[in-house]
Enzyme design. Structure first.
Site, PDB file in Angstrom:
ATOM      1  N   CYS A 130      23.609 -42.018 -16.858  1.00  0.00           N
ATOM      2  CA  CYS A 130      24.631 -41.105 -16.319  1.00  0.00           C
ATOM      3  C   CYS A 130      24.907 -39.979 -17.303  1.00  0.00           C
ATOM      4  O   CYS A 130      25.570 -40.182 -18.327  1.00  0.00           O
ATOM      5  CB  CYS A 130      25.897 -41.909 -16.028  1.00  0.00           C
ATOM      6  SG  CYS A 130      27.300 -40.917 -15.558  1.00  0.00           S
ATOM      7  N   CYS A 133      28.577 -39.131 -17.827  1.00  0.00           N
ATOM      8  CA  CYS A 133      29.314 -40.097 -18.654  1.00  0.00           C
ATOM      9  C   CYS A 133      28.977 -39.921 -20.135  1.00  0.00           C
ATOM     10  O   CYS A 133      29.856 -39.957 -20.986  1.00  0.00           O
ATOM     11  CB  CYS A 133      28.966 -41.530 -18.285  1.00  0.00           C
ATOM     12  SG  CYS A 133      28.906 -41.848 -16.535  1.00  0.00           S
ATOM     13  N   ASP A 134      27.707 -39.756 -20.453  1.00  0.00           N
ATOM     14  CA  ASP A 134      27.269 -39.856 -21.858  1.00  0.00           C
ATOM     15  C   ASP A 134      26.713 -38.564 -22.459  1.00  0.00           C
ATOM     16  O   ASP A 134      26.464 -38.509 -23.669  1.00  0.00           O
ATOM     17  CB  ASP A 134      26.186 -40.950 -21.966  1.00  0.00           C
ATOM     18  CG  ASP A 134      26.674 -42.281 -21.435  1.00  0.00           C
ATOM     19  OD1 ASP A 134      27.860 -42.583 -21.631  1.00  0.00           O
ATOM     20  OD2 ASP A 134      25.877 -43.016 -20.814  1.00  0.00           O
TER      21      ASP A 134
END
Ligand SMILES: Cc1cc2nc3c(=O)[nH]c(=O)nc-3n(C[C@H](O)[C@H](O)[C@H](O)COP(=O)(O)OP(=O)(O)OC[C@H]3O[C@@H](n4cnc5c(N)ncnc54)[C@H](O)[C@@H]3O)c2cc1C
Length: 254
Positions: A130, A133-134
């Site tokens: 993701c 997300c990261d």
């Protein structure tokens, strides 16, 4: 003995729980990880009617609260297998066993992993599924996106604003040596391995069922992304949850 045991606390499973509880049925939701399902990694949702730009976490907190307020019990335990005893099913989890008159499978999908060769190539480098997300963790660093579909294109676009360089490779290509993180976008697989010999699956592992959400086994229903269907979205998963619960309720009231 539960009337309905629902496997998976994503949007499909929790919607099924809401419908089951409102019909005054004894409902248990079993979740192997955290509640909320795959959408909890999404920062902003634009297509959930009535929740414009809501985050995945906020949406799922509300739905979880609604289900538990209405009386759904939730246990955090991964389901390993289901045994059919005729008039009831036994749901065998890592820690406990449960009994239910009906079961709803709502186990969604998981990201497909790197090939063995690429995983070896990756060594100790960071692997993410993701970018939203990261991605921020790799500011001004070289990263690589693996995959060839629309998700890969989306991840590349997102990372181009953050990383110093974004390599794009396909499944099984060698991983560039200087990339510090590997973003995997090679599709998803249904979480149905544990019911492979219990209900009919298609060649990709999705539970075969039509719009009535009835599986090949009596008293077992399916809802959400793990069902054979064309459109896998929040609204379609929630709709399945409602239908599967209604079918289970009809079965129980017979
Ligand atoms: C990055 C990303 C962004 C997305 N953005 C959108 C969007 O903006 N709008 C939209 O409409 N849709 C979006 N989707 C799709 C949407 O998230 C899914 O359609 C929806 O979440 C499916 O819900 P579900 O309940 O069927 O499955 P899931 O959300 O996958 O939930 C399944 C649950 O079952 C649990 N489980 C699995 N196996 C077991 C087991 N053996 N025992 C116990 N528990 C188990 C899992 O841990 C999980 O919590 C997005 C998906 C992704 C990956």
């Amino acid at each position: 003995m539960y009337d309905i045991v629902i496997i998976g606390a994503g949007i499909a499973g929790l919607t099924a729980a809401i419908y089951g509880c409102r019909a005054n049925k004894k409902v248990l939701v079993l979740e192997g990880k955290v509640y909320g399902g795959q959408i909890i990694n999404t920062f902003e949702i634009e297509n959930w009617p009535g929740g414009y730009k809501i985050s995945g976490v906020d949406l799922m907190k509300k739905i979880y609260g609604q289900a538990t307020d209405l009386g759904a019990e939730v246990e955090f335990d991964e389901v390993l297998k289901i045994v059919d005893h005729g008039d009831y099913k036994e749901i065998v989890c890592e820690d406990e066993k449960y009994q239910a008159k009906t079961v709803i499978l709502a186990t969604g999908t998981d990201p497909r992993k790197l090939s063995e060769k690429q995983a070896k190539d990756a060594g100790k480098r960071a692997i993410s599924y993701c970018a939203t997300c990261d991605g921020a963790l790799f500011k001004n660093k070289p990263v690589v996106v693996v995959g060839s579909g629309n998700t890969a294109k989306h991840e590349i676009k997102y990372l181009e604003n953050i990383a110093s360089k974004v390599y794009h490779i396909h499944h099984d290509d060698p991983i560039p040596e200087d990339a510090v993180a590997i973003f995997v976008a090679i599709g998803r697989i249904p979480g149905t391995d544990f019911v492979r010999d219990f209900v009919k699956l298609d060649s990709e592992g999705y539970v075969v069922a039509g719009e009535d959400c009835k599986t090949s086994r009596d008293g077992v229903f399916v809802a959400g992304d793990c069902r054979t269907k064309d459109t896998r979205q929040l609204v379609t998963a929630a709709a399945d949850g409602a239908v599967a619960a209604e079918m289970a309720i009809k079965y129980l009231n017979k």
